[in-house]
Write an enzyme that holds these catalytic residues in place. Structure first.
Site, PDB file in Angstrom:
ATOM      1  N   CYS A 267     -34.991  40.516 -64.126  1.00 14.97           N
ATOM      2  CA  CYS A 267     -34.553  39.259 -63.491  1.00 14.97           C
ATOM      3  C   CYS A 267     -34.203  39.453 -62.018  1.00 14.97           C
ATOM      4  O   CYS A 267     -34.372  38.543 -61.220  1.00 14.97           O
ATOM      5  CB  CYS A 267     -33.367  38.684 -64.245  1.00 14.97           C
ATOM      6  SG  CYS A 267     -31.988  39.820 -64.376  1.00 14.97           S
TER       7      CYS A 267
ATOM      8  N   GLU B  79     -27.270  32.763 -67.356  1.00 15.56           N
ATOM      9  CA  GLU B  79     -27.767  33.899 -66.564  1.00 15.56           C
ATOM     10  C   GLU B  79     -29.270  33.691 -66.434  1.00 15.56           C
ATOM     11  O   GLU B  79     -30.016  34.012 -67.355  1.00 15.56           O
ATOM     12  CB  GLU B  79     -27.438  35.212 -67.284  1.00 15.56           C
ATOM     13  CG  GLU B  79     -25.947  35.478 -67.470  1.00 15.56           C
ATOM     14  CD  GLU B  79     -25.270  35.959 -66.191  1.00 15.56           C
ATOM     15  OE1 GLU B  79     -25.974  36.450 -65.287  1.00 15.56           O
ATOM     16  OE2 GLU B  79     -24.038  35.838 -66.095  1.00 15.56           O
TER      17      GLU B  79
END
Ligand code: NAD
Length: 482
Positions: free
Chosen positions: A261, A227
């Protein structure tokens, strides 16, 4: 008196590589002794995580805030506590269905056999989490891994030592080490963690470190879910309501001071409304944070190093000719490392801010002359983790979605696809490999084992040697019915 969760953590409390190896062996043994935890055992594990999260909520809030310098209390409640609890609740609701064997059709020439996909725990799962949402990004994958019947070891970031210690203690209170444990420690322990032969490793962090993690895991052929990050675009179409788009982009950018993110990294806006776009975003930011540099509702930059990195990105862009608009007063010496929203308008392509993930409250505002130019801009770069599109023109929207590839998309808002637990969350290309959340998380941490149940009336024996004219007849019949 309750322990002070905001004090620095004593180094002797950190795990050593020997601790890591011991806990891994313990978990491996526990898995061998009980490889398929029942539905009830898995629900009990999720309940423990829920109880642990709820009963330690205040400690988590304080520890994260101390690690950051200041982390807005509501941001921790929304993005760490509520998101974690919502994932846990969804897992509980769906677990029975997820655990069920999935029947798949059997081709007619293989009837009356049956075929199924039977989810099975993988064994011991490793989770490496970053500092930006240190609770949610440790617990959300842990919930999925426990729901799938695995043992779990979590290695949080050394940049949030107080939260890591509180989490270690809280997990240890609820779980036997052989079921779920937090491994604290520095970069050395982190490296040893990636070299541990887990049955699956989920890493959340930067693309640079993710590449090293994948290489270390490959030595054991440990499957990885990565991720990662990247530069996520927000596209304002000509058909968009500019003010609404600006409100959404400013919120998406300023949550956690841009240390998210999936925060918008750059805005692509029609060239003839470049100024209006910047003005609208600045106005939205001022409305949310009238006193950005002092309010406790606005989060600090995690470290001096990141603060200096962000300043340098803005300074270099300014030196190269970009227009810079600071919303709120800049004060590099602020004890809590508060950084104002900094709009960096139309810098030249060679500026570092045009290449690197920003990961802070700097926002690029870039003019584009056409939809095609926006698409080309995105496709000239690594595939982003998220893409945001604002507008009313469905044809334009579909064209952008079909011609660009990103981990996920929110249309007419920012961030929300991540909170929708029924949507898989993950990147593509340089922004990641694999996905989790909801059913996708359960499957990531399961071996989706194919099982073929042969029937006692099977005719397969007719095709075994010795091959005769009868075999040819059977074969020609099978080929007719394929
Ligand atoms: P990072 O890559 O520096 O660190 C992530 C984790 O890896 C930390 O736990 C760290 O201790 C560990 N680590 C560092 N060096 C290591 C090594 N050599 N071997 C093994 N482990 C090591 O990332 P960060 O600064 O903590 O987080 C920011 C990055 O994470 C940004 O790029 C952001 O986009 C990304 N991110 C992605 C997601 C997502 O879900 N896709 C979520 C949050 C953050």
């Amino acid at each position: 008196m309750a322990a002070d969760t905001t004090r620095p953590v004593e180094p002797e409390k950190l795990h050593t590589i020997a601790d890591l190896d011991r806990i891994f062996s313990l978990q491996k043994k526990a898995y061998r002794n009980s490889p398929y935890p029942s539905y009830e055992q898995r629900i009990a594990s999720i309940d423990k995580l829920i109880a642990m999260t709820e009963s330690n909520e205040e400690k988590f809030i304080d520890a994260i805030s101390a690690d950051f310098g200041n982390r807005a209390r509501h941001e921790t409640i929304i993005a760490e506590i509520v998101v974690t609890l919502s994932g846990a609740t969804l897992a509980k609701k769906n677990l029975k269905k997820w655990m069920r064997a999935r029947g798949v059709p059997t081709p007619v020439h293989m009837l009356p056999a049956k075929s199924k996909i039977e989810p099975q725990p993988l064994g011991v799962v490793g989770i490496i989490s970053p500092w930006n949402y240190p609770l949610q990004l440790a617990l959300a994958p842990a919930i999925a891994a426990l729901a799938a019947g695995n043992r779990v070891m979590i290695k949080p970031s050394e940049l949030t030592p107080r939260l890591s210690e509180v989490l270690r203690e809280a997990i240890a209170e609820q779980f036997d080490e052989s079921d779920c444990a937090v491994i604290t420690g520095g970069v050395e322990t982190g490296q040893a963690f990636t070299e541990t032969p887990f049955d699956h490793l989920l890493f959340t962090g930067s693309t640079a470190i993710g590449t090293r993690v994948a290489q270390a895991a490959a030595k054991n052929l440990t499957p990885v879910t990565l991720e990662l990050g990247g530069k996520s675009p927000a596209i304002i179409d000509e058909s968009a309501d500019l003010e609404k788009a600006a409100d959404s982009i400013a919120y998406g950018k300023l949550l956690n001071a841009g240390q998210t993110c999936v925060a918008p990294d750059y805005v692509l806006t029609p060239a003839n409304q470049l100024e209006q776009t910047a003005d609208a975003i600045a106005k939205s930011a001022r409305t949310m944070f009238p006193e950005m540099d002092t309010t406790a509702d606005y989060t600090s930059i995690i470290s001096d190093r990141h603060f200096a990195r962000l300043k340098e990105l803005a300074n270099e862009a300014r030196d190269l000719g970009a227009k810079i608009v600071e919303v709120g007063s800049a004060n590099a010496l602020h004890p809590q490392r508060k950084m104002p929203l900094t709009l960096v308008i139309d810098p030249p392509a060679e500026a570092a801010i045009m290449q690197e993930e920003i990961f802070g409250p700097l926002l690029l505002v870039l003019p584009v002359k056409s939809r095609n130019e926006a698409i080309e801009h995105i496709n000239d770069r690594d595939r982003p983790l998220a893409l945001y599109w604002y507008g009313d023109d469905d044809t334009a929207r579909d064209e952008v979605l079909q011609k660009t590839t990103s981990g996920g998309v929110t249309v007419n808002d920012a961030l929300w696809h991540v909170a929708q637990e029924n949507l898989p969350f993950g990147g593509v290309g340089k922004s990641g490999i694999g996905a989790y959340h909801g059913a996708a998380g359960f499957e990531t941490f399961s071996h989706m084992k194919p099982v073929f149940y042969q029937s006692k009336f099977a005719s397969g024996g007719l095709m075994r040697p010795p091959y005769t004219a009868k075999t040819d007849k059977v074969l020609s019949f099978v080929r007719k019915i394929l």
